[in-house]
Each structure stands twice: as structure tokens, then as C-alpha cells.
Motif scaffolding. Sequence first.
Motif, PDB file in Angstrom:
ATOM      1  N   LEU A 221      27.385  35.016  45.047  1.00 18.46           N
ATOM      2  CA  LEU A 221      26.336  35.889  44.897  1.00 18.46           C
ATOM      3  C   LEU A 221      25.805  36.327  43.683  1.00 18.46           C
ATOM      4  O   LEU A 221      26.517  36.257  42.679  1.00 18.46           O
TER       5      LEU A 221
ATOM      6  N   GLY B 123      22.270  38.331  41.507  1.00 19.15           N
ATOM      7  CA  GLY B 123      21.273  39.300  41.542  1.00 19.15           C
ATOM      8  C   GLY B 123      19.841  38.580  41.289  1.00 19.15           C
ATOM      9  O   GLY B 123      19.872  37.334  40.711  1.00 19.15           O
TER      10      GLY B 123
ATOM     11  N   THR C 221      19.284  37.560  37.933  1.00 17.35           N
ATOM     12  CA  THR C 221      19.687  36.296  37.314  1.00 17.35           C
ATOM     13  C   THR C 221      18.884  35.015  37.821  1.00 17.35           C
ATOM     14  O   THR C 221      18.710  34.068  37.021  1.00 17.35           O
TER      15      THR C 221
ATOM     16  N   LEU D 227      20.893  38.997  45.867  1.00 18.70           N
ATOM     17  CA  LEU D 227      20.592  40.482  46.111  1.00 18.70           C
ATOM     18  C   LEU D 227      19.155  40.854  45.635  1.00 18.70           C
ATOM     19  O   LEU D 227      18.821  40.490  44.590  1.00 18.70           O
ATOM     20  N   THR D 228      18.064  41.097  46.558  1.00 19.93           N
ATOM     21  CA  THR D 228      16.785  41.428  46.261  1.00 19.93           C
ATOM     22  C   THR D 228      16.008  42.177  47.111  1.00 19.93           C
ATOM     23  O   THR D 228      16.146  41.960  48.429  1.00 19.93           O
TER      24      THR D 228
ATOM     25  N   THR E 298      19.858  42.889  50.844  1.00 20.10           N
ATOM     26  CA  THR E 298      19.735  44.379  50.159  1.00 20.10           C
ATOM     27  C   THR E 298      20.707  45.403  50.561  1.00 20.10           C
ATOM     28  O   THR E 298      21.431  44.945  51.509  1.00 20.10           O
TER      29      THR E 298
ATOM     30  N   PRO F  24      27.103  47.323  47.642  1.00 18.04           N
ATOM     31  CA  PRO F  24      28.036  46.471  47.620  1.00 18.04           C
ATOM     32  C   PRO F  24      28.689  46.564  49.237  1.00 18.04           C
ATOM     33  O   PRO F  24      29.231  45.379  49.580  1.00 18.04           O
TER      34      PRO F  24
ATOM     35  N   VAL G 144      31.050  36.420  43.007  1.00 16.47           N
ATOM     36  CA  VAL G 144      30.015  37.253  42.296  1.00 16.47           C
ATOM     37  C   VAL G 144      29.938  36.882  41.003  1.00 16.47           C
ATOM     38  O   VAL G 144      30.807  37.099  40.101  1.00 16.47           O
TER      39      VAL G 144
ATOM     40  N   SER H 191      23.821  43.753  36.211  1.00 14.72           N
ATOM     41  CA  SER H 191      23.914  45.125  36.856  1.00 14.72           C
ATOM     42  C   SER H 191      24.699  44.854  38.137  1.00 14.72           C
ATOM     43  O   SER H 191      25.142  45.625  38.835  1.00 14.72           O
ATOM     44  N   VAL H 192      24.658  43.451  38.846  1.00 17.92           N
ATOM     45  CA  VAL H 192      25.480  43.454  39.910  1.00 17.92           C
ATOM     46  C   VAL H 192      26.778  43.475  39.791  1.00 17.92           C
ATOM     47  O   VAL H 192      27.472  44.177  40.427  1.00 17.92           O
TER      48      VAL H 192
ATOM     49  N   GLU I   7      27.592  47.281  39.779  1.00 17.23           N
ATOM     50  CA  GLU I   7      27.599  47.860  40.860  1.00 17.23           C
ATOM     51  C   GLU I   7      28.668  47.394  41.705  1.00 17.23           C
ATOM     52  O   GLU I   7      29.512  48.442  42.475  1.00 17.23           O
ATOM     53  N   PHE I   8      29.201  46.200  41.651  1.00 20.08           N
ATOM     54  CA  PHE I   8      30.661  45.788  42.575  1.00 20.08           C
ATOM     55  C   PHE I   8      31.693  46.649  41.991  1.00 20.08           C
ATOM     56  O   PHE I   8      32.608  46.968  42.570  1.00 20.08           O
TER      57      PHE I   8
END
Length: 331
Positions: free
Chosen positions: A47, A49, A52, A85-86, A107, A110, A127, A132-133, A136-137
Motif C-alpha cells: 500500500l 498513497g 507517492t 489510497l486516493t 479511500t 486506516p 505499507v 502522510s500515509v 495516518e497508520f
Amino acid sequence: MRPHVLASCAVSLDGFLDDATPQRRILSGPADLDRVDEERSKVDAILVGAGTVRADDPRLLVRAPERRAARTARGLPESPLRVVLTNSALPDDARVRSGPAETITLTGTPGEVLDELGCRGVVRLMVEGGASVLREFLTAGAVDELQLVLAPQLVGEGPRFTGGGRAPHLVDTRTIGEDVLLRHRFGDADDRHLAEACVLAENCPPSATAFSVGCVVVADDGTVLGSGWSRRDHPLDHAEEGVLRALGNDPRLRRATLYSSLEPCGARASRPDPCAALIARAGIPRVVHAWREPPEFVAAPSGTEQLEAVGTEVRHVPRWEPLARRCAARL
């Protein structure tokens, strides 16, 4: 069940994931990049974002041909599922949309993402960021293992590695070429050590007739006394058997907890004593396991029943059963 989540990233000595230029700065050396490829080959999904994808245009594929071949031999795709993730469509020419691997976009929080991936059969998720991802996780407490590589570079400016949530617990430190890998686990002691036991099972030599099992023995002060896996030292060794043999008569065993990905056996044909008897003889007062021994292998009384009969506390933690089953499947 939600997947086991491995977060992986490399940072400079001053804590940056990249520099401030438009071009991607690769921090890890060749040895660590190969290690990351090995980790990719062991998971069900990777995974990142959308940031990336836009900035680095990664392919997110397993690179080494022998690792791809090993996956296909196990009935898996050459490379894991790719998850982005988008909130918007990916560019048509994004490399993550091409190649021999499926790509999906998701979307949500987490937790929502993990629930969706769990429903899709993902047991292990890697991940890879970006910043940012990862934040968040980590802040959501959704990470089980963090592999953080320190590269011998000073960047000075760029996206930083940040996080929050649960406190990390260092379980391994080693050099990889000129880089240093810091491996952390999150959660309470039972979750941390049992997840580690499950993942250790991946080190087992292949067998057509035996399960792959991992084992960790932890003292009452949190010190890891020993760890291992099936067939590490001998083709007939069970994981618990090998670890206990190495520990000998260590007096700390009488206040320790043994973690095993599979319920200790109560009977076996290849050796005089099943693992339950070895554990009881060592005086270990507590055993935690992830997966009950399959019914076709259970004699009466079971390993759990034998241990409880001598006063050993036995705890089954089904949260980790999918990970244990994935690693313990016959090869």
C-alpha cells in the motif's frame, strides 16, 4: 480479520524520507533494497498513497525472478496486490497500473482500509508510505511492525518521518551494508511476541509432511530468552523443542511465557516426548498460541489439556490465527 501490517521506510540520519527536489532520492543501499524486495515477496498486498504514485511513479512489484517463481510455486501471483489510497483516478501512464499484478484504489480511514483488505483475503499488508500515509497508520494504531532503516546520509530538507499512537518496542537491530535496520513491534506483550512467533515460521525449511511453526520464549521481565522455528537445527525438530533445548536448564524458564504460532503438540511419532511434555518439564508457567492444532493431529488429551493438567496457563489468541495458518501451511 484485519491484516497484519508491516510499515517499511528508510530515513536519513536527520529524519527525512526524501529531499526537497522533484527527483526521488533513494536512501537505502543495494543490500537493503534487496531486503525490501524479500519482504515484498512475503506479503499479500503493498500500500502507498497517491502522493507517492505522483512523485515516484513506483511499480511496486517483486523484482527478483527467483522470488516471483517461489510465489507462483505456492499458488500466489508473481507480485502482491497493489493498493493506492486516493480520492481521484490514477494517471493512465502510472507504472503502478501496469505489470503482472492487480492494482486497486481505496479511500477511508486506516481502519476502514484494513477491514476492506481483510474481506479481500489479505493477511499480510506492507505499507510503504509516503509520509502522510505512514503517519495516518501509525497514529491510528494500525501498524503491527515497523521496519525503519537509517541511511548514512544528511538531507537537510524534505518530507519527514513522523508518527503517533502506540509506543514502539525494539525487537531487532542489524546492519545491512552501510544502513542500519531498526525493527519495532506495537501492542501489548502477547500481541507483539505472538505475531513475532508467527512470522518466524516463514524461516522453516520446506516440508511435505510437517507444519511450519515459530516460537518465542520471554522472561517475566520482558527479556527474550530464545526464539526459533521448526526444523531449524534438525529435520525432525519442532519449534518449541529446538528453543527449549538451546535454553537448557535456565532458571528463568520457571517464570517465562512461551509463545507458539501453533498449539504445542500433545503426541508425536518422531520423538519420545511431545512439546507439551517438554514445556511442562521445563516448568514454564504460561503458554500463548495463535492456532489450535488441526483436529486430525490431536490425540487425547490435547497439548493444551496436558499443560493445564499440570497447572500451566494456556491462552489462545485467535486474532493471529490467519497469520499463523498462512505461515504454518504445508509446503
